[in-house]
Design a protein around this motif. Sequence first.
Motif, mmCIF file in Angstrom:
data_model
loop_
_atom_site.group_PDB
_atom_site.id
_atom_site.type_symbol
_atom_site.label_atom_id
_atom_site.label_comp_id
_atom_site.label_asym_id
_atom_site.label_seq_id
_atom_site.Cartn_x
_atom_site.Cartn_y
_atom_site.Cartn_z
ATOM 1 N N ARG A 19 0.740 -1.225 -0.070
ATOM 2 C CA ARG A 19 -0.191 -0.065 0.031
ATOM 3 C C ARG A 19 0.916 1.280 0.030
ATOM 4 O O ARG A 19 0.512 2.301 -0.751
ATOM 5 C CB ARG A 19 -0.898 -0.054 1.022
ATOM 6 N N TYR A 53 2.281 1.433 -3.721
ATOM 7 C CA TYR A 53 1.664 1.822 -4.934
ATOM 8 C C TYR A 53 0.319 2.756 -4.719
ATOM 9 O O TYR A 53 -0.236 3.290 -5.446
ATOM 10 C CB TYR A 53 0.963 0.378 -5.354
ATOM 11 N N LEU A 54 0.150 3.075 -3.181
ATOM 12 C CA LEU A 54 -0.949 3.941 -2.934
ATOM 13 C C LEU A 54 -0.629 5.437 -2.065
ATOM 14 O O LEU A 54 -1.276 5.992 -1.923
ATOM 15 C CB LEU A 54 -2.224 3.242 -2.304
ATOM 16 N N ALA A 83 4.124 7.052 -3.744
ATOM 17 C CA ALA A 83 4.102 5.880 -4.513
ATOM 18 C C ALA A 83 4.775 6.158 -5.713
ATOM 19 O O ALA A 83 4.906 7.109 -6.191
ATOM 20 C CB ALA A 83 2.499 5.722 -4.580
ATOM 21 N N GLU A 90 -9.121 -1.969 -3.680
ATOM 22 C CA GLU A 90 -7.551 -1.465 -3.586
ATOM 23 C C GLU A 90 -6.695 -1.555 -4.921
ATOM 24 O O GLU A 90 -5.989 -0.484 -5.435
ATOM 25 C CB GLU A 90 -6.910 -1.984 -2.401
ATOM 26 N N GLN A 113 -7.690 0.786 -7.316
ATOM 27 C CA GLN A 113 -7.117 2.122 -7.224
ATOM 28 C C GLN A 113 -5.750 2.199 -7.758
ATOM 29 O O GLN A 113 -5.225 3.094 -8.097
ATOM 30 C CB GLN A 113 -7.172 2.327 -5.617
ATOM 31 N N MET A 114 -5.085 0.969 -7.359
ATOM 32 C CA MET A 114 -3.564 1.074 -7.789
ATOM 33 C C MET A 114 -3.569 1.162 -9.367
ATOM 34 O O MET A 114 -2.665 1.832 -9.755
ATOM 35 C CB MET A 114 -3.087 -0.329 -7.116
ATOM 36 N N LYS A 166 -4.025 4.682 -10.199
ATOM 37 C CA LYS A 166 -3.096 5.693 -10.003
ATOM 38 C C LYS A 166 -1.790 5.593 -10.826
ATOM 39 O O LYS A 166 -1.159 6.519 -11.169
ATOM 40 C CB LYS A 166 -2.565 5.220 -8.208
#
Length: 359
Positions: free
Chosen positions: A223, A226-227, A231, A296, A299-300, A303
């Motif tokens: 996390r 990557y978030l 990141a 998640e 989201q990655m 992003k």
Amino acid sequence: MHKNFKNIDKVTYGRGSFAQLAETVEPVRKENNHYFVYVVDNYFKGKLLSTKLQNKPEDLIYYIDVDPHEPTTEQIDTLRDEILAKKGLPSGVIGIGGGSIMDIAKALSLMLTNTGSSTLYQGLNLIKKAGVYHLGVPTISGTGAEVSMTAVLTGPEKKLGLKCDWTVFNQVILDAELIASVPTDWWFYTGMDTYIHCIESETGIRNNAFSLAYGEQSLKLCREIYLGDKAGQTPENNDKLMVASLMGGLSLTYSEVGVCHALSYGLSKILGTRHCYANCIIFQHLGDIYLKGHSEFMQMIAKHKIVLPQNLSKDWNEETLTAMAIVSFNLPFMWHHAFGDDWQKRVTLDYIKDLFRRL
């Protein structure tokens, strides 16, 4: 029965630690016929890393092209026969590369001391004798192959690993300087393999305090990588990714993987899709099975501006779907972990084919 798995004997970690390779293996050179076999990703042939292998004149070096094909039983058998015919039994095998090279090094070390085709040993605890010393130097992080007790091979009939305590590396060297050149998309795909390892490990019935401890720390690092606020593919995050990969591999070792990996085996065996990439293609469609992890993951994806293919299944006929489903179905430990003791009431060939039709 409680699991009683062997871990890596020794780990060297830190930037620049690859320079200690010669020193690390020197005591082992007295074994067998006093030479080492290097299996190195062909990507590094002619590049700077190839000048830093610290090999001696008697050593054998094989540059192996692992793109696009993953390791096969035929490849391992041929390499084993050639090495033994040339110089007899080596002191050890050194693997330098990504997950496929790690699996080749592990499988080769076992097959150098076990007779017959490697197809005879695809499964759990089928190997008869310990292999030669083997050392892994990952140059890409996320697969967990550097720590796992499995050397995954594709054979004529199945894609399945040589899996036993002797598969595990005797030594790994984790030097994050070696993963700096990984292309951004593959840095993402392999990192997601670690992430998916941990999500599948923690959400199935075989999880336990041991697997959860490794998985929770690996997920925390993923996390951040990557978030998080910082990141991206930075030196600091590459340091973290090497540790996350190892911990994710240990999490699945003491638990199990699940639906995504079972489907990935089918996709890889029948269509040749690389494992980490296949996992990403599949996981984007498993939101109803892995709720939080899927959210998640998406989201990655957003992003890092990763674009994954859609509507692949429109080009697959019933024969292809059935072939992939059979490969995936024949991984009962994964389905049992994901869905429990009555998994067979839910998981049929038709159910698996419907999952593939999502892709």
